[in-house]
Design an enzyme around this catalytic site. Structure first.
Site, PDB file in Angstrom:
ATOM      1  N   HIS A  35       0.842  -1.206   0.000  1.00 49.03           N
ATOM      2  CA  HIS A  35       0.000   0.000   0.000  1.00 49.03           C
ATOM      3  C   HIS A  35       0.877   1.257   0.000  1.00 49.03           C
ATOM      4  CE1 HIS A  35      -2.746  -2.968   2.065  1.00 49.03           C
ATOM      5  NE2 HIS A  35      -3.557  -2.494   1.148  1.00 49.03           N
ATOM      6  N   GLN A  59     -17.917  -7.554  -1.349  1.00 45.07           N
ATOM      7  CA  GLN A  59     -17.007  -8.337  -2.192  1.00 45.07           C
ATOM      8  C   GLN A  59     -16.546  -9.630  -1.522  1.00 45.07           C
ATOM      9  OE1 GLN A  59     -14.233  -4.846  -2.261  1.00 45.07           O
ATOM     10  NE2 GLN A  59     -12.649  -6.403  -2.273  1.00 45.07           N
TER      11      GLN A  59
END
Ligand code: PAF
Length: 275
Positions: A35, A59
């Protein structure tokens, strides 16, 4: 100083005060060096950076790891602070989906969303595209960063932005790997030592694929030799996810489980021509 907001109303106020070109990095938190590579790139291409931290229930399928997905907001904030992120949006599920999931308007991927991850995890890309679309509307970015590690997700987001005329630039950030070659993932923390050793067959398979004129067969051979890995798919596709070419640049994509932890990885290969 990184500002933290949890509501759409506070986000709107904070967003309005951000100067210049704005980048968003959508994440599910449990932030790691992968990230951070996205944050670094965001700072290179924009004046202000927003990071969203939201574990999106849409999801995850009922049998997947929604409940055990790591949630580490304090540590995530410290990372954002250290990396010069301007604003973190960390909404609750109720803030994002106030009317629940029943009857929810969603964004469906085209047919490429049924391949690979979409075939293994039906509804996954509807969940991803719906939340990414909401996050785009809420954060109103000029540019958004997505990791190449989730190669199909990157392709689906690019396609959504094009098809729905969202006018947001999508920047791909190369996969960050740990010292032993394993692609960085928030799920790596779940691996036992034995599972991690088995998982390393994935980067080994990629390396073999990149060295072979028949990348699929080379990767399959390495993966088949690792009994600790339950391979979900290994596929070579064109870079736009279409059928693989007979010859030339393509992408190898792998998904496999080590224990109960599902890992994905991918890399460029050349069909019919060793590198
Ligand atoms: O890649 C992820 O972390 C997620 O799929 C995303 C893009 C943040 C959407 O929930």
């Amino acid at each position: 100083m990184t500002a933290l907001v949890h509501t759409k109303a506070d986000l709107a106020k904070a967003r309005a005060a951000l100067p210049g070109r704005v980048a968003v990095v959508p994440t599910m938190g449990a932030l790691h060096a992968g990230h951070r590579a996205n944050f670094k790139r965001a700072k290179e291409v924009a004046d202000s950076v927003i990071v969203t931290v939201f574990v999106n229930p849409l999801q995850f399928r009922p049998n997947e790891d929604l409940d055990k997905y790591p949630r580490t907001l304090d540590a995530d904030l410290a990372i954002c602070e250290a990396d010069g992120v301007d604003l973190v949006f960390a909404p609750s599920v109720a803030e994002m989906y106030p009317d629940g999931r029943e009857g929810l308007t969603t964004v469906h991927a085209g047919p490429d969303g049924e391949l690979l991850e979409g075939a293994s995890r039906p509804g996954f890309f509807t969940g991803v595209l719906t939340v990414v679309s909401k996050l785009f509307h809420l954060t109103r970015p000029d540019v958004a960063m997505f990791g190449e590690k989730d190669f199909q997700q990157l392709a689906m987001v690019r396609r959504m932005v094009r098809d729905l005329d969202m006018g947001i630039e999508i920047v791909a950030v190369p996969t960050d790997r740990e010292g032993d070659g394993l692609a960085r993932s928030s799920r790596n923390v779940f691996l036992s030592a034995a599972e991690r050793a088995a998982a390393l067959a994935i980067p080994r398979a990629i390396e073999a694929a990149q060295a072979s004129p028949d990348p699929l067969a080379a990767a399959q051979k390495v993966l088949a030799a690792e009994p600790g890995l339950d391979v979900d798919y290994v596929a070579v596709r064109a870079n736009d996810l279409g059928e693989a070419p007979d010859r030339g640049p393509a992408r190898i994509l792998i998904a496999a489980k080590a224990g109960t932890t599902r890992l994905i990885d991918n890399a460029p290969v050349k069909v019919g021509d060793a590198r």
